[in-house]
Structures are given as structure tokens and as C-alpha cells.
Design an enzyme around this catalytic site. Sequence first.
Site, PDB file in Angstrom:
ATOM      1  N   SER A  78      -2.199  -8.748  -1.987  1.00  7.17           N
ATOM      2  CA  SER A  78      -3.151  -9.308  -1.017  1.00  7.17           C
ATOM      3  C   SER A  78      -4.134 -10.183  -1.791  1.00  7.17           C
ATOM      4  O   SER A  78      -4.234 -10.065  -3.021  1.00  7.17           O
ATOM      5  CB  SER A  78      -3.899  -8.181  -0.298  1.00  7.17           C
ATOM      6  OG  SER A  78      -4.747  -7.518  -1.226  1.00  7.17           O
ATOM      7  N   ASP A  85       0.663 -11.547   0.016  1.00  6.54           N
ATOM      8  CA  ASP A  85       0.616 -10.852   1.312  1.00  6.54           C
ATOM      9  C   ASP A  85      -0.532 -11.422   2.152  1.00  6.54           C
ATOM     10  O   ASP A  85      -1.664 -11.520   1.666  1.00  6.54           O
ATOM     11  CB  ASP A  85       0.392  -9.352   1.026  1.00  6.54           C
ATOM     12  CG  ASP A  85       0.579  -8.490   2.255  1.00  6.54           C
ATOM     13  OD1 ASP A  85       1.332  -8.892   3.169  1.00  6.54           O
ATOM     14  OD2 ASP A  85      -0.012  -7.388   2.279  1.00  6.54           O
ATOM     15  N   HIS A  99      -1.989  -2.007  10.427  1.00  2.00           N
ATOM     16  CA  HIS A  99      -2.232  -1.686   9.011  1.00  2.00           C
ATOM     17  C   HIS A  99      -3.040  -0.385   8.930  1.00  2.00           C
ATOM     18  O   HIS A  99      -3.910  -0.147   9.765  1.00  2.00           O
ATOM     19  CB  HIS A  99      -3.052  -2.804   8.347  1.00  2.00           C
ATOM     20  CG  HIS A  99      -2.264  -4.051   8.094  1.00  2.00           C
ATOM     21  ND1 HIS A  99      -2.713  -5.300   8.451  1.00  2.00           N
ATOM     22  CD2 HIS A  99      -1.072  -4.250   7.498  1.00  2.00           C
ATOM     23  CE1 HIS A  99      -1.818  -6.210   8.076  1.00  2.00           C
ATOM     24  NE2 HIS A  99      -0.812  -5.600   7.503  1.00  2.00           N
ATOM     25  N   ASN A 148       6.723  -3.439   4.984  1.00  2.00           N
ATOM     26  CA  ASN A 148       5.584  -3.413   4.067  1.00  2.00           C
ATOM     27  C   ASN A 148       4.882  -2.061   4.073  1.00  2.00           C
ATOM     28  O   ASN A 148       4.530  -1.549   5.136  1.00  2.00           O
ATOM     29  CB  ASN A 148       4.547  -4.459   4.495  1.00  2.00           C
ATOM     30  CG  ASN A 148       5.047  -5.874   4.347  1.00  2.00           C
ATOM     31  OD1 ASN A 148       6.195  -6.106   4.009  1.00  2.00           O
ATOM     32  ND2 ASN A 148       4.170  -6.827   4.617  1.00  2.00           N
ATOM     33  N   VAL A 149       4.660  -1.547   2.875  1.00  2.00           N
ATOM     34  CA  VAL A 149       3.958  -0.268   2.736  1.00  2.00           C
ATOM     35  C   VAL A 149       2.830  -0.445   1.722  1.00  2.00           C
ATOM     36  O   VAL A 149       3.058  -0.914   0.605  1.00  2.00           O
ATOM     37  CB  VAL A 149       4.921   0.840   2.238  1.00  2.00           C
ATOM     38  CG1 VAL A 149       4.183   2.164   2.064  1.00  2.00           C
ATOM     39  CG2 VAL A 149       6.101   1.006   3.195  1.00  2.00           C
TER      40      VAL A 149
END
Length: 287
Positions: free
Chosen positions: A49, A84, A177, A229-230
Site C-alpha cells: 500500500s 495496492d 477491508h 488480497n489478504v
Amino acid sequence: MLVSATEMLKKAVEGHYAVGQFNINNLEWTKAILLTAQENNSPVILGVSEGAGKYMTGFKTVSAMVSAMIDSLGITVPVALHLDHGSYAGCYQCVKAGFSSIMFDGSHFSIDENVEKTTELVHVAHNLGLSIEAEVGSIGGEEDGVVGAGEIADPNECKRIADLGVDFLAAGIGNIHGKYPENWKGLDFDALAKIKDLVGDLPLVLHGGTGIPEDMIKKAISLGVAKINVNTECQLYFQEATRKYIEEGKDLEGKGFDPRKLLAPGFEGIKAIVKEKMELFGSVGKA
Ligand code: 13P
């Protein structure tokens, strides 16, 4: 081997499994994920990110660390280094820093502006051999300062973005999220099926992988999700293992305060959850 995510996700769609994107925060995270991918012969995507990039002193540092680590650890499985929820400027920074894949999150713009910026970035990425993910319909919740309302993506808008030549597409289908609230309604599979009908074999991305029940994960994969995505779950496993170590007083025994010892249980915790996810997503043995 650092590669774009295009091939690994094409293979995932064909093989009806998904490749995990696990977000990294530091050296321990990166090493744990790379080693787990290698041990399980699985392709993997390292997500960064913009907040995590800043934390690690910049995308240049991240890129250098990942490339060097792939080399020093002898990682031969395909690894993509992916931005991300990238901003427009962040995408250019990652291209310059040597990432192999970017995500442009234009979901908060009007669809016309999203199309315009995504078009430009598709050209930039493809000219340099990078893969690119786009987003339609925001992911709910908050991740590193990126806040989404959690809208369900409009299938026609997904088709518009898909037609720009993006390599994979994140479409909001009720995913969030972070941890899911008690009253979460679950994933919207009707929306997912409609999107899949319009975009064909384009790999779809499921953000907010933490806490989605196994049956929903499997159904999503059967409907064209090829990347999951994790992030939060790795953080929780790291935190839990670290807390246990300290609560048991292990940091007070001998040289238990040594950071390499103090961070070891958390490191093992990340490895365990990444392995579990790779097994669930079906990517084990697919490198
Ligand atoms: P979680 O933190 O909910 O696992 O979501 C991760 C994610 O979607 C990264 O983009």
C-alpha cells in the site's frame, strides 16, 4: 523470480484457483511470505500500500529489498511486486522504482475520469512489461488511509474498464477491508456472475480476503476470482503470536529480548496463515 502478475493470473483462471496477494510491511513480512511461497511451490503477489511504502522509506527501498531477497533466498517461484490501491502519482513512482505490477484505484473518480486515467496507465505499464489492476465499485472499510463506501460495482462500468486492456480487475461485490462486521450480508454473487458474463476470462480480484468464509471463497473462485488480497489476517496472526511470547515472559528469559527472537513467533504466525490461504485458494504446487 520477479515477474508481472499477468501470466500467473491467466493460469489461475484456466486452472480454477486463485493466487494470494499478501501485503508486506517490513523485512519479516516479506521474508515470511517469500519462503512460504517457495516451500509450497506457489506463485505469490506481494502487495504494497502507499502507506506501507512510506513506512519502509519509499518504493525504491521496497523494490530493492524484494529483488535482493528473491536472489539471496533463492526464490524460484513467480513473485509479483504489486502496488495496492495506487494513486495516479503512486503508480508512476512504482513504475520508476522497479515494481512488476501496479494497481490504479480510480474507483473514487467518476467512471469517465477512471477510464481516462486507467487508459493512460495501461499504456505506461504495458510498455514496460508491468501488469495493471483497475478498480470499479469501491471496497468497503479502510486500508492504510484508503476509505471506501463499499459500493457494488456496475457490471457495465466493469466492462468499460476491462476493455481498456487491464490485466485484472477489482470489482466491489460487498467485500470490506479489515474484519467483517457481525451483520455483514456476504458477497453479492449475482453481481459477480453478471460481471463475469461481461468480462469473460479477465481475472477478477477479491479484496478484503480477511475473514471471508471458506465456502464464499470457493464460490468466488468458481465465478472467476483469480486473485485474493489478504492483509489484516497476517497482522492479526503476527500480533497474536507476539502477544503470547511477551505474556509468557519469554522476552525476559535469557536473550529473549533480541529482536530476532522477539519477532520470530510473529514471523512463524505469518507463515502459517499464508500457507493456510494458499491451500484454500488452490495455488499450492501451481508455480
Ligand atoms: P484485508 O485487510 O481485509 O485482508 O484486505 C486486504 C486487501 O484487500 C488489500 O488490498
